[in-house]
Motif scaffolding. Structure first.
Motif, PDB file in Angstrom:
ATOM      1  N   ASP A 123      79.115  41.113-100.603  1.00  0.00           N
ATOM      2  CA  ASP A 123      78.320  42.058-101.391  1.00  0.00           C
ATOM      3  C   ASP A 123      79.096  42.528-102.615  1.00  0.00           C
ATOM      4  O   ASP A 123      78.534  42.682-103.709  1.00  0.00           O
ATOM      5  CB  ASP A 123      77.921  43.257-100.524  1.00  0.00           C
ATOM      6  CG  ASP A 123      76.960  44.184-101.245  1.00  0.00           C
ATOM      7  OD1 ASP A 123      75.843  43.748-101.552  1.00  0.00           O
ATOM      8  OD2 ASP A 123      77.344  45.336-101.520  1.00  0.00           O
ATOM      9  N   PHE A 124      80.408  42.732-102.454  1.00  0.00           N
ATOM     10  CA  PHE A 124      81.267  43.126-103.576  1.00  0.00           C
ATOM     11  C   PHE A 124      81.225  42.056-104.668  1.00  0.00           C
ATOM     12  O   PHE A 124      81.080  42.356-105.861  1.00  0.00           O
ATOM     13  CB  PHE A 124      82.699  43.312-103.065  1.00  0.00           C
ATOM     14  CG  PHE A 124      83.732  43.523-104.143  1.00  0.00           C
ATOM     15  CD1 PHE A 124      83.894  44.768-104.734  1.00  0.00           C
ATOM     16  CD2 PHE A 124      84.547  42.477-104.552  1.00  0.00           C
ATOM     17  CE1 PHE A 124      84.856  44.962-105.720  1.00  0.00           C
ATOM     18  CE2 PHE A 124      85.511  42.667-105.530  1.00  0.00           C
ATOM     19  CZ  PHE A 124      85.661  43.906-106.116  1.00  0.00           C
ATOM     20  N   LEU A 125      81.340  40.802-104.268  1.00  0.00           N
ATOM     21  CA  LEU A 125      81.338  39.695-105.234  1.00  0.00           C
ATOM     22  C   LEU A 125      79.953  39.515-105.857  1.00  0.00           C
ATOM     23  O   LEU A 125      79.836  39.210-107.054  1.00  0.00           O
ATOM     24  CB  LEU A 125      81.775  38.403-104.549  1.00  0.00           C
ATOM     25  CG  LEU A 125      83.206  38.402-103.991  1.00  0.00           C
ATOM     26  CD1 LEU A 125      83.462  37.126-103.193  1.00  0.00           C
ATOM     27  CD2 LEU A 125      84.232  38.551-105.110  1.00  0.00           C
ATOM     28  N   ARG A 126      78.921  39.721-105.063  1.00  0.00           N
ATOM     29  CA  ARG A 126      77.544  39.556-105.546  1.00  0.00           C
ATOM     30  C   ARG A 126      77.246  40.480-106.722  1.00  0.00           C
ATOM     31  O   ARG A 126      76.491  40.135-107.634  1.00  0.00           O
ATOM     32  CB  ARG A 126      76.569  39.861-104.397  1.00  0.00           C
ATOM     33  CG  ARG A 126      75.120  39.509-104.680  1.00  0.00           C
ATOM     34  CD  ARG A 126      74.163  40.064-103.614  1.00  0.00           C
ATOM     35  NE  ARG A 126      74.711  40.017-102.290  1.00  0.00           N
ATOM     36  CZ  ARG A 126      74.672  38.943-101.501  1.00  0.00           C
ATOM     37  NH1 ARG A 126      74.104  37.829-101.920  1.00  0.00           N
ATOM     38  NH2 ARG A 126      75.207  38.993-100.281  1.00  0.00           N
ATOM     39  N   ARG A 127      77.845  41.656-106.705  1.00  0.00           N
ATOM     40  CA  ARG A 127      77.596  42.647-107.749  1.00  0.00           C
ATOM     41  C   ARG A 127      78.410  42.394-109.022  1.00  0.00           C
ATOM     42  O   ARG A 127      78.213  43.077-110.018  1.00  0.00           O
ATOM     43  CB  ARG A 127      77.912  44.049-107.209  1.00  0.00           C
ATOM     44  CG  ARG A 127      77.030  44.466-106.042  1.00  0.00           C
ATOM     45  CD  ARG A 127      77.523  45.746-105.387  1.00  0.00           C
ATOM     46  NE  ARG A 127      76.799  46.052-104.167  1.00  0.00           N
ATOM     47  CZ  ARG A 127      75.629  46.686-104.110  1.00  0.00           C
ATOM     48  NH1 ARG A 127      75.052  47.087-105.236  1.00  0.00           N
ATOM     49  NH2 ARG A 127      75.033  46.922-102.968  1.00  0.00           N
ATOM     50  N   ARG A 128      79.300  41.417-108.970  1.00  0.00           N
ATOM     51  CA  ARG A 128      80.217  41.212-110.095  1.00  0.00           C
ATOM     52  C   ARG A 128      80.250  39.796-110.658  1.00  0.00           C
ATOM     53  O   ARG A 128      80.721  39.597-111.782  1.00  0.00           O
ATOM     54  CB  ARG A 128      81.642  41.622-109.666  1.00  0.00           C
ATOM     55  CG  ARG A 128      81.788  43.118-109.451  1.00  0.00           C
ATOM     56  CD  ARG A 128      83.020  43.471-108.639  1.00  0.00           C
ATOM     57  NE  ARG A 128      83.178  44.931-108.547  1.00  0.00           N
ATOM     58  CZ  ARG A 128      82.504  45.693-107.696  1.00  0.00           C
ATOM     59  NH1 ARG A 128      81.641  45.143-106.852  1.00  0.00           N
ATOM     60  NH2 ARG A 128      82.686  47.003-107.674  1.00  0.00           N
ATOM     61  N   ILE A 129      79.792  38.821-109.904  1.00  0.00           N
ATOM     62  CA  ILE A 129      79.808  37.427-110.356  1.00  0.00           C
ATOM     63  C   ILE A 129      78.387  36.882-110.339  1.00  0.00           C
ATOM     64  O   ILE A 129      77.699  36.954-109.320  1.00  0.00           O
ATOM     65  CB  ILE A 129      80.718  36.562-109.462  1.00  0.00           C
ATOM     66  CG1 ILE A 129      82.152  37.112-109.469  1.00  0.00           C
ATOM     67  CG2 ILE A 129      80.712  35.107-109.932  1.00  0.00           C
ATOM     68  CD1 ILE A 129      83.104  36.357-108.556  1.00  0.00           C
ATOM     69  N   ASP A 130      77.951  36.356-111.463  1.00  0.00           N
ATOM     70  CA  ASP A 130      76.587  35.859-111.600  1.00  0.00           C
ATOM     71  C   ASP A 130      76.321  34.682-110.664  1.00  0.00           C
ATOM     72  O   ASP A 130      77.162  33.792-110.514  1.00  0.00           O
ATOM     73  CB  ASP A 130      76.339  35.436-113.050  1.00  0.00           C
ATOM     74  CG  ASP A 130      74.882  35.108-113.302  1.00  0.00           C
ATOM     75  OD1 ASP A 130      74.518  33.914-113.208  1.00  0.00           O
ATOM     76  OD2 ASP A 130      74.100  36.037-113.572  1.00  0.00           O
ATOM     77  N   LYS A 131      75.157  34.679-110.037  1.00  0.00           N
ATOM     78  CA  LYS A 131      74.802  33.640-109.075  1.00  0.00           C
ATOM     79  C   LYS A 131      74.773  32.255-109.712  1.00  0.00           C
ATOM     80  O   LYS A 131      75.156  31.256-109.094  1.00  0.00           O
ATOM     81  CB  LYS A 131      73.436  33.961-108.443  1.00  0.00           C
ATOM     82  CG  LYS A 131      73.076  33.087-107.262  1.00  0.00           C
ATOM     83  CD  LYS A 131      71.805  33.591-106.596  1.00  0.00           C
ATOM     84  CE  LYS A 131      71.490  32.786-105.344  1.00  0.00           C
ATOM     85  NZ  LYS A 131      70.278  33.295-104.653  1.00  0.00           N
ATOM     86  N   ASP A 132      74.315  32.179-110.973  1.00  0.00           N
ATOM     87  CA  ASP A 132      74.279  30.895-111.673  1.00  0.00           C
ATOM     88  C   ASP A 132      75.692  30.348-111.874  1.00  0.00           C
ATOM     89  O   ASP A 132      75.911  29.134-111.805  1.00  0.00           O
ATOM     90  CB  ASP A 132      73.572  31.028-113.024  1.00  0.00           C
ATOM     91  CG  ASP A 132      72.069  31.224-112.874  1.00  0.00           C
ATOM     92  OD1 ASP A 132      71.532  30.885-111.799  1.00  0.00           O
ATOM     93  OD2 ASP A 132      71.443  31.723-113.828  1.00  0.00           O
TER      94      ASP A 132
END
Length: 206
Positions: free
Chosen positions: A163-172
């Motif tokens: 969740d931490f990474l999801r908020r900071r690194i774009d999924k694309d």
């Protein structure tokens, strides 16, 4: 409620295991599949004998997995039919609603989807084979292997990192260049913004 910590003597069909989460990281599953393929049947049997799947016994005597979802999914994909299970708690006397509520409140459930959104209990798949891919969960697993954080006993710690990474690194960016995204993840993991996360190792002097 009775608490049982001895492993069951009889193996349980992997396809009958019930998940307690919605997603897995399919890259993580692929790594476990490679491990299974690379070793002999005997060695796999020895490995499974020491990595029994923890589960809570629920209504109708069904086994609800509380860990090793990735391993269970890999076993299904590789055609392994049975796995030994350790029953950590027998809650089979509860009705379904009460059972799910107890799982949730004891930290034995993670009802969050691939977008990090909490969902109703009904969104949790009924089988391990139906678990949905969350690329950020794969990132969290790889991040720990690379030394980004330490293994921690916090329930679903990898999902907290995901969740931490999801908020900071774009999924694309994750989809286009996983390795590049992992370099960014390593940098983020050592920053002060991550100091609340389980297993945080602190900043490096590099």
């Amino acid at each position: 409620m009775a608490v049982q910590r001895e492993p069951l003597l009889n193996p349980v069909p992997v396809k009958e295991l019930r998940p307690t989460q919605i997603t897995v990281g399919m890259r993580e599953v692929a790594l476990k599949r490679q491990m299974i393929r690379a070793q002999s049947v005997k060695k796999t049997g020895t490995f499974l004998g020491t990595h029994m799947v923890p589960a809570v016994l629920g209504p109708k005597g069904r086994h609800y997995v509380t860990d090793h979802h990735h391993l269970a999914r890999a076993l299904i994909e590789e055609g392994v039919k049975d796995v030994l299970v350790t029953v950590i708690s027998d809650l089979s006397a509860l009705d379904k609603d009460s059972f799910l509520f107890v799982l949730d409140n004891r930290g034995w459930m993670h009802p969050f989807d691939e977008n990090g959104q909490r969902r109703d209990y009904a969104a949790i798949p009924k089988t391990i084979a139906e678990l949905v891919d969350d690329p950020y969960r794969s990132m969290a697993g790889e991040l720990r292997r690379l030394g980004g954080y330490a293994k921690d006993t916090t329930p679903f710690a990898e999902f907290i990192w995901a969740d931490f990474l999801r908020r900071r690194i774009d999924k694309d960016d994750v989809a286009k260049n996983f390795d590049k995204a992992m370099k960014e993840a390593l940098t983020l993991a050592k920053g002060k913004d991550a100091d609340y996360l389980p297993g945080w190792c602190g900043p490096t002097s590099d």
